[in-house]
Design an enzyme around this catalytic site. Structure first.
Site, PDB file in Angstrom:
ATOM      1  N   ARG A  16      61.078  54.594  76.125  1.00  0.00           N
ATOM      2  CA  ARG A  16      60.458  55.968  76.226  1.00  0.00           C
ATOM      3  C   ARG A  16      59.046  55.915  75.929  1.00  0.00           C
ATOM      4  O   ARG A  16      58.127  55.870  76.663  1.00  0.00           O
ATOM      5  CB  ARG A  16      61.316  57.037  75.870  1.00  0.00           C
ATOM      6  CG  ARG A  16      61.014  58.556  76.253  1.00  0.00           C
ATOM      7  CD  ARG A  16      59.845  59.075  75.585  1.00  0.00           C
ATOM      8  NE  ARG A  16      59.943  59.013  74.142  1.00  0.00           N
ATOM      9  CZ  ARG A  16      58.959  59.652  73.128  1.00  0.00           C
ATOM     10  NH1 ARG A  16      57.754  59.722  73.648  1.00  0.00           N
ATOM     11  NH2 ARG A  16      59.262  59.525  71.940  1.00  0.00           N
ATOM     12  N   ASP A  17      59.014  55.852  74.945  1.00  0.00           N
ATOM     13  CA  ASP A  17      57.596  56.182  74.020  1.00  0.00           C
ATOM     14  C   ASP A  17      56.684  54.869  74.327  1.00  0.00           C
ATOM     15  O   ASP A  17      55.504  54.976  74.712  1.00  0.00           O
ATOM     16  CB  ASP A  17      57.644  56.229  72.510  1.00  0.00           C
ATOM     17  CG  ASP A  17      56.461  57.005  71.736  1.00  0.00           C
ATOM     18  OD1 ASP A  17      55.576  57.243  72.159  1.00  0.00           O
ATOM     19  OD2 ASP A  17      56.915  57.577  70.627  1.00  0.00           O
ATOM     20  N   HIS A 208      59.269  58.922  62.467  1.00  0.00           N
ATOM     21  CA  HIS A 208      58.742  58.237  63.803  1.00  0.00           C
ATOM     22  C   HIS A 208      57.413  57.907  63.590  1.00  0.00           C
ATOM     23  O   HIS A 208      56.470  58.829  63.529  1.00  0.00           O
ATOM     24  CB  HIS A 208      58.823  59.436  64.811  1.00  0.00           C
ATOM     25  CG  HIS A 208      58.240  59.175  66.374  1.00  0.00           C
ATOM     26  ND1 HIS A 208      59.038  58.455  67.226  1.00  0.00           N
ATOM     27  CD2 HIS A 208      57.184  58.955  66.677  1.00  0.00           C
ATOM     28  CE1 HIS A 208      58.789  58.347  68.171  1.00  0.00           C
ATOM     29  NE2 HIS A 208      57.316  58.623  67.953  1.00  0.00           N
ATOM     30  N   HIS A 210      53.815  55.883  64.212  1.00  0.00           N
ATOM     31  CA  HIS A 210      52.947  54.759  65.208  1.00  0.00           C
ATOM     32  C   HIS A 210      52.153  54.238  64.024  1.00  0.00           C
ATOM     33  O   HIS A 210      51.887  54.516  63.056  1.00  0.00           O
ATOM     34  CB  HIS A 210      52.105  55.629  66.132  1.00  0.00           C
ATOM     35  CG  HIS A 210      53.117  56.379  67.293  1.00  0.00           C
ATOM     36  ND1 HIS A 210      52.949  55.787  68.548  1.00  0.00           N
ATOM     37  CD2 HIS A 210      53.824  57.194  67.145  1.00  0.00           C
ATOM     38  CE1 HIS A 210      53.721  56.276  69.249  1.00  0.00           C
ATOM     39  NE2 HIS A 210      54.170  57.408  68.692  1.00  0.00           N
ATOM     40  N   CYS A 241      50.792  57.928  72.980  1.00  0.00           N
ATOM     41  CA  CYS A 241      51.259  58.960  73.668  1.00  0.00           C
ATOM     42  C   CYS A 241      50.105  59.334  74.574  1.00  0.00           C
ATOM     43  O   CYS A 241      48.996  59.306  74.075  1.00  0.00           O
ATOM     44  CB  CYS A 241      51.319  60.234  72.454  1.00  0.00           C
ATOM     45  SG  CYS A 241      51.319  61.806  73.457  1.00  0.00           S
ATOM     46  N   ASN A 250      54.617  52.627  68.839  1.00  0.00           N
ATOM     47  CA  ASN A 250      55.400  52.619  67.301  1.00  0.00           C
ATOM     48  C   ASN A 250      55.311  51.448  66.806  1.00  0.00           C
ATOM     49  O   ASN A 250      55.121  50.501  67.181  1.00  0.00           O
ATOM     50  CB  ASN A 250      56.618  53.112  67.888  1.00  0.00           C
ATOM     51  CG  ASN A 250      56.926  54.332  68.786  1.00  0.00           C
ATOM     52  OD1 ASN A 250      56.670  54.373  70.130  1.00  0.00           O
ATOM     53  ND2 ASN A 250      57.065  55.453  68.258  1.00  0.00           N
TER      54      ASN A 250
HETATM   55  P1  HMG Z   1      53.634  72.752  83.660  1.00  0.00           P
HETATM   56  O1  HMG Z   1      53.007  72.377  84.661  1.00  0.00           O
HETATM   57  O2  HMG Z   1      53.233  73.759  82.721  1.00  0.00           O
HETATM   58  O3  HMG Z   1      55.248  73.088  84.115  1.00  0.00           O
HETATM   59  O4  HMG Z   1      54.180  71.556  82.854  1.00  0.00           O
HETATM   60  P2  HMG Z   1      55.999  74.535  84.628  1.00  0.00           P
HETATM   61  O5  HMG Z   1      57.131  75.079  83.889  1.00  0.00           O
HETATM   62  O6  HMG Z   1      54.634  75.575  84.920  1.00  0.00           O
HETATM   63  O7  HMG Z   1      56.222  74.285  86.202  1.00  0.00           O
HETATM   64  C1  HMG Z   1      55.423  73.478  87.029  1.00  0.00           C
HETATM   65  C2  HMG Z   1      56.073  72.599  88.070  1.00  0.00           C
HETATM   66  O8  HMG Z   1      56.654  71.764  87.402  1.00  0.00           O
HETATM   67  C3  HMG Z   1      57.314  73.552  88.941  1.00  0.00           C
HETATM   68  O9  HMG Z   1      57.524  72.894  90.097  1.00  0.00           O
HETATM   69  C4  HMG Z   1      58.348  73.033  88.014  1.00  0.00           C
HETATM   70  O10 HMG Z   1      59.545  72.922  88.879  1.00  0.00           O
HETATM   71  C5  HMG Z   1      57.984  71.563  87.444  1.00  0.00           C
HETATM   72  P3  HMG Z   1      56.855  73.599  91.455  1.00  0.00           P
HETATM   73  O11 HMG Z   1      57.595  74.924  91.395  1.00  0.00           O
HETATM   74  O12 HMG Z   1      55.489  73.751  90.825  1.00  0.00           O
HETATM   75  O13 HMG Z   1      57.202  72.579  92.497  1.00  0.00           O
HETATM   76  N1  HMG Z   1      58.864  70.898  86.306  1.00  0.00           N
HETATM   77  C6  HMG Z   1      59.490  69.873  86.131  1.00  0.00           C
HETATM   78  N2  HMG Z   1      59.619  68.802  87.153  1.00  0.00           N
HETATM   79  C7  HMG Z   1      60.483  68.077  86.867  1.00  0.00           C
HETATM   80  N3  HMG Z   1      60.774  67.687  85.404  1.00  0.00           N
HETATM   81  C8  HMG Z   1      60.504  68.859  84.378  1.00  0.00           C
HETATM   82  C9  HMG Z   1      59.984  69.933  84.759  1.00  0.00           C
HETATM   83  N4  HMG Z   1      59.445  70.921  84.219  1.00  0.00           N
HETATM   84  C10 HMG Z   1      58.716  71.718  85.273  1.00  0.00           C
HETATM   85  N5  HMG Z   1      61.251  68.528  83.397  1.00  0.00           N
HETATM   86  C11 HMG Z   1      55.510  70.369  81.217  1.00  0.00           C
HETATM   87  C12 HMG Z   1      55.247  71.524  81.793  1.00  0.00           C
HETATM   88  C13 HMG Z   1      56.213  70.382  80.006  1.00  0.00           C
HETATM   89  C14 HMG Z   1      56.723  69.883  82.490  1.00  0.00           C
HETATM   90  C15 HMG Z   1      54.531  69.159  81.217  1.00  0.00           C
HETATM   91  O14 HMG Z   1      53.543  69.527  80.794  1.00  0.00           O
HETATM   92  C16 HMG Z   1      55.091  67.726  80.941  1.00  0.00           C
HETATM   93  O15 HMG Z   1      55.961  67.249  81.695  1.00  0.00           O
HETATM   94  N6  HMG Z   1      54.770  67.164  79.835  1.00  0.00           N
HETATM   95  C17 HMG Z   1      55.380  65.975  79.417  1.00  0.00           C
HETATM   96  C18 HMG Z   1      54.316  65.466  78.431  1.00  0.00           C
HETATM   97  C19 HMG Z   1      55.076  64.298  77.776  1.00  0.00           C
HETATM   98  O16 HMG Z   1      55.937  63.509  78.330  1.00  0.00           O
HETATM   99  N7  HMG Z   1      54.225  63.469  76.728  1.00  0.00           N
HETATM  100  C20 HMG Z   1      54.555  62.337  76.009  1.00  0.00           C
HETATM  101  C21 HMG Z   1      55.616  62.760  75.132  1.00  0.00           C
HETATM  102  S1  HMG Z   1      55.552  63.477  73.663  1.00  0.00           S
HETATM  103  C22 HMG Z   1      55.300  62.217  72.788  1.00  0.00           C
HETATM  104  O17 HMG Z   1      54.972  60.786  73.238  1.00  0.00           O
HETATM  105  C23 HMG Z   1      55.485  62.297  71.039  1.00  0.00           C
HETATM  106  C24 HMG Z   1      56.711  61.819  70.380  1.00  0.00           C
HETATM  107  O18 HMG Z   1      56.597  60.437  70.703  1.00  0.00           O
HETATM  108  C25 HMG Z   1      56.692  62.012  69.125  1.00  0.00           C
HETATM  109  C26 HMG Z   1      55.483  61.670  68.365  1.00  0.00           C
HETATM  110  O19 HMG Z   1      54.771  60.398  68.495  1.00  0.00           O
HETATM  111  O20 HMG Z   1      54.866  62.450  67.506  1.00  0.00           O
HETATM  112  C27 HMG Z   1      58.006  62.462  71.110  1.00  0.00           C
HETATM  113 MG    MG Z   2      55.855  58.953  69.640  1.00  0.00          MG
END
Ligand code: HMG
Ligand code: MG
Length: 301
Positions: A16-17, A208, A210, A241, A250
């Site tokens: 995933r990450d 967690h 990095h 990220c 990581n």
């Molecule tokens: P948004 O555009 O604000 O979503 O995105 P929305 O709720 O306004 O919906 C817009 C459209 O997206 C709609 O579709 C929803 O159905 C669809 P439409 O009606 O326009 O056809 N939608 C989805 N589709 C599929 N799967 C879903 C989903 N949700 C809404 N789950 C959202 C908000 C959160 C979805 C977006 O910003 C997003 O996907 N962000 C992901 C960012 C991400 O993955 N970042 C990396 C992970 S975090 C990380 O790495 C840190 C970590 O490792 C810890 C650390 O290192 O500290 C965990």
């Molecule tokens: Mg991370």
């Protein structure tokens, strides 16, 4: 200060990450094979993908396929990141029984990463955790940017505790504290754990790291002294990220296993098989991965 734990659990987040930042497409069958090799190496918890919006994280657009196609090994928890109920439903449909919700301790990273303020995120995650728990799932909660934010700079323990307490009130099973940009030192880890342990038992915490500045192993060592016994890592040190500029991978799982075994702490992981699994992804990507034990093994031929 407590004595070191006898056994530590590693949460493998490479699929995933690690993969979420890949520009080229890694075929689904390669991901599935990698996850299988990681399980075969003895990893008992694997975060396999993210059910986020595929436009935000194109590299994991095949989340459902990956979750459906993996070979499930007995005793292994396969989990995925979910940002909301829509993601939770997709994960459940694909047969997963463990999910992770996530948000940041800093406002700007939260907005850039999930398009909502911190205050707007709470009700979304509350509903997600409630539904996941009602379905009997295991739920982890991440607090990202817990030591520093790529946009706002230093983040205080107080900010982390504010978000952590809200997540715990929602009913998560485990809290993972994320050093998203790899900025923490052991001094920072101690300061945060001194503050957190007044409120959260060490058994519910995971860390967690990095490894952007090479501090991850030292940080893990510092956290072991606080009785922390769950650490996240990515085989080969793959990752970063996409919404944290300059964030690198990581800490490499093989380096964590090497450190822990050297301290007499059990992990259940076979280091040789783990390095072979990291090498499998390295060969596929066609560029060297940063994991030190992987590099050392390759140099030895
Ligand atoms: P948004 O555009 O604000 O979503 O995105 P929305 O709720 O306004 O919906 C817009 C459209 O997206 C709609 O579709 C929803 O159905 C669809 P439409 O009606 O326009 O056809 N939608 C989805 N589709 C599929 N799967 C879903 C989903 N949700 C809404 N789950 C959202 C908000 C959160 C979805 C977006 O910003 C997003 O996907 N962000 C992901 C960012 C991400 O993955 N970042 C990396 C992970 S975090 C990380 O790495 C840190 C970590 O490792 C810890 C650390 O290192 O500290 C965990
Ligand atoms: Mg991370």
């Amino acid at each position: 200060m407590q004595s070191f734990p006898r056994r530590v659990e590693i949460v493998e987040v490479g699929p995933r990450d690690g993969l979420q930042n890949e520009r080229g497409v890694v075929p689904t069958e390669v991901k599935v094979e990698w996850i299988d090799r990681l399980g075969a190496a003895g990893l008992r918890r694997i975060e396999i993908t993210s059910f986020v919006h595929p436009k935000w994280i194109p590299a994991l657009a095949d989340a459902g396929e990956v979750a459906r196609r993996i070979r499930r090994r007995e005793g292994v928890q396969y989990s995925a990141l979910v940002p909301n109920v829509k993601g939770l439903e997709r994960a459940a449909e694909a047969g997963l029984r463990a999910v992770a919700v996530f948000m940041s301790a800093s406002e700007t990273h939260n907005v850039r990463n999930i398009n909502k303020s911190i205050a707007e995120t709470y009700p979304v995650l509350e509903e997600t955790v409630r539904e996941a728990k009602a379905a009997g799932m295991f739920v982890r909660g991440y607090v990202s940017t817990a030591f520093g934010c790529p946009y706002e700079g230093p983040v205080s323990p107080k900010q982390v505790i504010g978000v952590a307490e809200r997540l715990l009130e929602m009913g998560i099973d485990e809290l993972s504290i994320g050093d998203t940009i790899g900025i923490a030192t052991p001094g920072d880890v101690r300061r945060l754990l001194d503050a957190l342990r007044q409120r959260v038992p060490a058994e519910r915490l995971a860390l967690h790291f990095h490894d952007t500045r090479g501090m991850a192993a030292a940080n893990i060592y510092a956290a072991l002294e606080y009785g922390i016994c769950v650490f996240d890592a990515s085989a080969g040190g793959l990752g970063g990220c996409p919404y944290a500029p300059g964030a690198t991978g990581n800490v490499a799982t093989e380096d964590v296993v090497y450190l822990l075994h050297g301290c007499g702490i059990e992990t259940g992981v076979d280091l040789d098989r783990l390095i072979e699994a990291a090498a499998y992804m390295e060969d596929h990507l066609g560029r060297p991965l940063p994991g030190r034990n992987l590099r050392a093994r390759r140099a030895a031929g």
